[in-house]
Design a protein around this motif. Structure first.
Motif, PDB file in Angstrom:
ATOM      1  N   TYR A   1       0.852  -1.191   0.000  1.00 45.95           N
ATOM      2  CA  TYR A   1       0.000   0.000   0.000  1.00 45.95           C
ATOM      3  C   TYR A   1       0.885   1.237   0.000  1.00 45.95           C
ATOM      4  O   TYR A   1       1.737   1.406   0.881  1.00 45.95           O
ATOM      5  CB  TYR A   1      -0.959   0.030   1.206  1.00 45.95           C
ATOM      6  CG  TYR A   1      -1.777   1.287   1.202  1.00 45.95           C
ATOM      7  CD1 TYR A   1      -2.778   1.481   0.245  1.00 45.95           C
ATOM      8  CD2 TYR A   1      -1.515   2.340   2.082  1.00 45.95           C
ATOM      9  CE1 TYR A   1      -3.488   2.669   0.167  1.00 45.95           C
ATOM     10  CE2 TYR A   1      -2.227   3.528   2.015  1.00 45.95           C
ATOM     11  CZ  TYR A   1      -3.206   3.676   1.052  1.00 45.95           C
ATOM     12  OH  TYR A   1      -3.906   4.858   0.971  1.00 45.95           O
TER      13      TYR A   1
ATOM     14  N   PRO B   1     -13.914   7.572  -5.460  1.00 46.79           N
ATOM     15  CA  PRO B   1     -14.357   6.817  -6.626  1.00 46.79           C
ATOM     16  C   PRO B   1     -13.852   5.373  -6.602  1.00 46.79           C
ATOM     17  O   PRO B   1     -12.959   5.055  -5.812  1.00 46.79           O
ATOM     18  CB  PRO B   1     -13.718   7.587  -7.802  1.00 46.79           C
ATOM     19  CG  PRO B   1     -12.567   8.324  -7.221  1.00 46.79           C
ATOM     20  CD  PRO B   1     -12.928   8.616  -5.798  1.00 46.79           C
TER      21      PRO B   1
ATOM     22  N   CYS C   1      -9.556   3.431  -6.459  1.00 47.08           N
ATOM     23  CA  CYS C   1      -8.510   4.385  -6.070  1.00 47.08           C
ATOM     24  C   CYS C   1      -7.786   3.958  -4.796  1.00 47.08           C
ATOM     25  O   CYS C   1      -7.095   4.760  -4.176  1.00 47.08           O
ATOM     26  CB  CYS C   1      -9.081   5.791  -5.938  1.00 47.08           C
ATOM     27  SG  CYS C   1     -10.237   5.923  -4.606  1.00 47.08           S
ATOM     28  N   GLY C   2      -7.937   2.709  -4.397  1.00 42.25           N
ATOM     29  CA  GLY C   2      -7.103   2.190  -3.310  1.00 42.25           C
ATOM     30  C   GLY C   2      -7.792   1.983  -1.968  1.00 42.25           C
ATOM     31  O   GLY C   2      -7.124   1.654  -0.994  1.00 42.25           O
ATOM     32  N   LYS C   3      -9.120   2.115  -1.908  1.00 43.75           N
ATOM     33  CA  LYS C   3      -9.797   1.992  -0.615  1.00 43.75           C
ATOM     34  C   LYS C   3      -9.683   0.558  -0.058  1.00 43.75           C
ATOM     35  O   LYS C   3      -9.364   0.369   1.118  1.00 43.75           O
ATOM     36  CB  LYS C   3     -11.273   2.388  -0.752  1.00 43.75           C
ATOM     37  CG  LYS C   3     -11.464   3.837  -1.209  1.00 43.75           C
ATOM     38  CD  LYS C   3     -12.920   4.258  -1.214  1.00 43.75           C
ATOM     39  CE  LYS C   3     -13.785   3.548  -2.217  1.00 43.75           C
ATOM     40  NZ  LYS C   3     -13.387   3.756  -3.636  1.00 43.75           N
ATOM     41  N   THR C   4      -9.956  -0.404  -0.914  1.00 41.64           N
ATOM     42  CA  THR C   4      -9.915  -1.792  -0.450  1.00 41.64           C
ATOM     43  C   THR C   4      -8.490  -2.180  -0.052  1.00 41.64           C
ATOM     44  O   THR C   4      -8.269  -2.810   0.984  1.00 41.64           O
ATOM     45  CB  THR C   4     -10.434  -2.733  -1.560  1.00 41.64           C
ATOM     46  OG1 THR C   4     -11.749  -2.304  -1.895  1.00 41.64           O
ATOM     47  CG2 THR C   4     -10.463  -4.180  -1.111  1.00 41.64           C
ATOM     48  N   ARG C   5      -7.540  -1.769  -0.880  1.00 46.65           N
ATOM     49  CA  ARG C   5      -6.141  -2.088  -0.571  1.00 46.65           C
ATOM     50  C   ARG C   5      -5.739  -1.455   0.757  1.00 46.65           C
ATOM     51  O   ARG C   5      -5.020  -2.054   1.552  1.00 46.65           O
ATOM     52  CB  ARG C   5      -5.246  -1.605  -1.709  1.00 46.65           C
ATOM     53  CG  ARG C   5      -3.778  -1.928  -1.544  1.00 46.65           C
ATOM     54  CD  ARG C   5      -3.509  -3.421  -1.519  1.00 46.65           C
ATOM     55  NE  ARG C   5      -3.785  -4.064  -2.775  1.00 46.65           N
ATOM     56  CZ  ARG C   5      -2.938  -4.173  -3.790  1.00 46.65           C
ATOM     57  NH1 ARG C   5      -1.732  -3.686  -3.647  1.00 46.65           N
ATOM     58  NH2 ARG C   5      -3.281  -4.777  -4.905  1.00 46.65           N
TER      59      ARG C   5
ATOM     60  N   TYR D   1     -15.602  -4.615   6.802  1.00 49.02           N
ATOM     61  CA  TYR D   1     -15.565  -3.611   5.726  1.00 49.02           C
ATOM     62  C   TYR D   1     -16.785  -3.793   4.822  1.00 49.02           C
ATOM     63  O   TYR D   1     -16.896  -4.791   4.118  1.00 49.02           O
ATOM     64  CB  TYR D   1     -14.275  -3.776   4.927  1.00 49.02           C
ATOM     65  CG  TYR D   1     -14.137  -2.839   3.738  1.00 49.02           C
ATOM     66  CD1 TYR D   1     -14.552  -1.505   3.817  1.00 49.02           C
ATOM     67  CD2 TYR D   1     -13.584  -3.272   2.543  1.00 49.02           C
ATOM     68  CE1 TYR D   1     -14.421  -0.649   2.731  1.00 49.02           C
ATOM     69  CE2 TYR D   1     -13.444  -2.422   1.447  1.00 49.02           C
ATOM     70  CZ  TYR D   1     -13.872  -1.110   1.556  1.00 49.02           C
ATOM     71  OH  TYR D   1     -13.748  -0.264   0.481  1.00 49.02           O
TER      72      TYR D   1
ATOM     73  N   ILE E   1       3.069   3.365  -7.917  1.00 47.28           N
ATOM     74  CA  ILE E   1       2.110   2.261  -7.740  1.00 47.28           C
ATOM     75  C   ILE E   1       2.080   1.392  -9.007  1.00 47.28           C
ATOM     76  O   ILE E   1       2.138   0.164  -8.935  1.00 47.28           O
ATOM     77  CB  ILE E   1       0.693   2.811  -7.425  1.00 47.28           C
ATOM     78  CG1 ILE E   1       0.683   3.506  -6.065  1.00 47.28           C
ATOM     79  CG2 ILE E   1      -0.349   1.688  -7.463  1.00 47.28           C
ATOM     80  CD1 ILE E   1      -0.577   4.308  -5.771  1.00 47.28           C
TER      81      ILE E   1
ATOM     82  N   THR F   1      -7.043   4.112 -10.948  1.00 46.91           N
ATOM     83  CA  THR F   1      -5.726   3.473 -10.815  1.00 46.91           C
ATOM     84  C   THR F   1      -5.845   1.986 -11.152  1.00 46.91           C
ATOM     85  O   THR F   1      -4.967   1.405 -11.780  1.00 46.91           O
ATOM     86  CB  THR F   1      -5.206   3.653  -9.371  1.00 46.91           C
ATOM     87  OG1 THR F   1      -5.282   5.044  -9.047  1.00 46.91           O
ATOM     88  CG2 THR F   1      -3.781   3.170  -9.225  1.00 46.91           C
ATOM     89  N   ARG F   2      -6.975   1.378 -10.748  1.00 46.40           N
ATOM     90  CA  ARG F   2      -7.162  -0.052 -11.030  1.00 46.40           C
ATOM     91  C   ARG F   2      -7.056  -0.336 -12.529  1.00 46.40           C
ATOM     92  O   ARG F   2      -6.394  -1.279 -12.942  1.00 46.40           O
ATOM     93  CB  ARG F   2      -8.515  -0.524 -10.500  1.00 46.40           C
ATOM     94  CG  ARG F   2      -8.775  -1.998 -10.807  1.00 46.40           C
ATOM     95  CD  ARG F   2     -10.205  -2.396 -10.519  1.00 46.40           C
ATOM     96  NE  ARG F   2     -10.509  -2.303  -9.117  1.00 46.40           N
ATOM     97  CZ  ARG F   2     -11.543  -1.625  -8.628  1.00 46.40           C
ATOM     98  NH1 ARG F   2     -12.360  -1.004  -9.435  1.00 46.40           N
ATOM     99  NH2 ARG F   2     -11.753  -1.581  -7.333  1.00 46.40           N
TER     100      ARG F   2
HETATM  101  P1  ADP Z   1     -11.278   0.656  -4.443  1.00 38.36           P
HETATM  102  O1  ADP Z   1     -11.471  -0.240  -3.256  1.00 38.36           O
HETATM  103  O2  ADP Z   1     -11.108   2.093  -4.098  1.00 38.36           O
HETATM  104  O3  ADP Z   1     -12.297   0.420  -5.517  1.00 38.36           O
HETATM  105  P2  ADP Z   1      -8.805  -0.851  -4.779  1.00 38.36           P
HETATM  106  O4  ADP Z   1      -8.251  -0.706  -3.409  1.00 38.36           O
HETATM  107  O5  ADP Z   1      -9.345  -2.199  -5.155  1.00 38.36           O
HETATM  108  O6  ADP Z   1      -9.868   0.270  -5.114  1.00 38.36           O
HETATM  109  O7  ADP Z   1      -7.643  -0.412  -5.789  1.00 38.36           O
HETATM  110  C1  ADP Z   1      -7.571  -0.886  -7.096  1.00 38.36           C
HETATM  111  C2  ADP Z   1      -6.145  -1.244  -7.430  1.00 38.36           C
HETATM  112  O8  ADP Z   1      -5.359  -0.056  -7.563  1.00 38.36           O
HETATM  113  C3  ADP Z   1      -5.443  -2.065  -6.359  1.00 38.36           C
HETATM  114  O9  ADP Z   1      -5.640  -3.450  -6.580  1.00 38.36           O
HETATM  115  C4  ADP Z   1      -4.001  -1.663  -6.513  1.00 38.36           C
HETATM  116  O10 ADP Z   1      -3.408  -2.408  -7.558  1.00 38.36           O
HETATM  117  C5  ADP Z   1      -4.076  -0.235  -6.995  1.00 38.36           C
HETATM  118  N1  ADP Z   1      -3.906   0.818  -5.983  1.00 38.36           N
HETATM  119  C6  ADP Z   1      -4.656   1.957  -5.908  1.00 38.36           C
HETATM  120  N2  ADP Z   1      -4.184   2.763  -4.941  1.00 38.36           N
HETATM  121  C7  ADP Z   1      -3.133   2.135  -4.383  1.00 38.36           C
HETATM  122  C8  ADP Z   1      -2.204   2.476  -3.329  1.00 38.36           C
HETATM  123  N3  ADP Z   1      -2.306   3.643  -2.669  1.00 38.36           N
HETATM  124  N4  ADP Z   1      -1.225   1.587  -3.045  1.00 38.36           N
HETATM  125  C9  ADP Z   1      -1.121   0.432  -3.721  1.00 38.36           C
HETATM  126  N5  ADP Z   1      -1.953   0.058  -4.711  1.00 38.36           N
HETATM  127  C10 ADP Z   1      -2.945   0.884  -5.048  1.00 38.36           C
END
Ligand code: ADP
Length: 270
Positions: A19, A44, A47-51, A107, A188, A224-225
């Motif tokens: 992360y 949106p 953008c990294g919320k789940t990660r 979550y 990233i 970003t995904r």
């Molecule tokens: P969301 O939950 O916001 O829809 P995710 O957390 O699934 O998005 O992020 C999608 C992908 O983008 C992740 O699988 C990872 O590859 C990448 N990503 C986005 N932001 C980050 C971050 N800050 N650090 C590492 N990977 C990230």
């Protein structure tokens, strides 16, 4: 009748998830966690919320239980239900009850998608009561201090039906997520997709162009995904234009004119 055994250890994240911090989100989450205040992640998709939640679960050494909310998700799906097997009736905890019992992180991804009755069950957990009433069992679970409720919400949909009610949102500490700024997004992409700096830069330029089309033909810009997806295809030897078409353009829109426009953007970069 008994609650089914459930191994919370299996939900522990053993390896550190990659992360890349983008601001003060880690400190904010840790302070909310220590203060037993639930957390709302705004931003949106992709953008990294789940990660981030996975990373925090690893960092805090708590089991993580994730529920992707959808329009059929009811309070019972979260809390639990009785199941009738061949010769007995057993109670099966839902994911929320499991997380409360094991002091984990629950979550609820895209909470506004869920049916309205789900807010009834999260409210007592999301204020000072910190309890989960299980009506069908006449039981009230008290959340241990390690339990934390995390919900995510995309304010960008701009539909009244998809808004989070004030009575819900005002119980949470909100952490805002956006697309990372270019240098961080580049880091990233290189790390996640295994591409070189030049390719990452081009993908980020393409993303910026699509992001500026938000509201002008696109509901969302490339997340970003999507860039990670395109990067992974390129790293596997797919021709970059084809990779961007498949992973980015087609994922963003079905409209012919828009696809042509995005295609042109792709061709100017690759
Ligand atoms: P969301 O939950 O916001 O829809 P995710 O957390 O699934 O998005 O992020 C999608 C992908 O983008 C992740 O699988 C990872 O590859 C990448 N990503 C986005 N932001 C980050 C971050 N800050 N650090 C590492 N990977 C990230």
């Amino acid at each position: 009748m008994h609650a089914r055994d459930f191994a919370a250890e299996s939900l522990l994240i053993e390896e550190e998830p990659y992360y890349q911090p983008v601001g003060s989100e880690i400190a904010l989450f840790e302070a909310a966690y220590a203060s037993q205040i639930p957390v709302l992640l705004k931003g949106p998709t992709g953008c990294g919320k789940t990660r981030f939640v996975e990373y925090m679960a690893w960092r805090l050494k708590r089991p993580l239980i994730t529920v992707s909310c959808h329009d059929d998700l009811t309070a019972s799906d979260l809390v639990g239900r009785y199941l009738i097997t061949s010769n007995e009736t057993v109670w099966l905890d839902g994911p929320l009850a499991r997380a409360v019992r094991c002091g984990g992180i629950c979550y609820l991804d895209e909470i506004v998608e869920a049916r309205k009755d789900t807010t009834v069950v999260i409210h007592p957990l999301a204020d000072d009561r910190r309890c989960l009433p299980i009506e069908k069992r006449g039981e009230v679970l008290k959340a241990p201090k390690e339990f934390v409720l995390v919900i995510s919400y995309n304010p960008g949909y701009q539909s009244v039906l998809k808004e989070l009610k004030q009575s819900t949102r005002q119980r949470f500490v909100a952490i805002e997520f956006g697309y990372p700024e270019a240098e961080l997004e580049k880091t990233i992409l290189m790390r996640e997709a295994g591409i070189d700096a030049r390719t990452a830069e081009k993908l980020i330029k393409l993303a910026a162009m699509t992001r500026s089309l938000k509201g002008n033909g696109l509901d969302e810009g490339a997340s970003t995904r999507l860039l990670v997806h395109a990067g992974k295809l390129i790293a596997r030897g797919v021709e970059p234009r084809a990779a961007c078409r498949g992973a980015i353009a087609q994922a963003l829109s079905d409209e012919h004119d828009m696809l042509v426009a995005v295609d042109e953007l792709i061709s100017t970069l690759f």
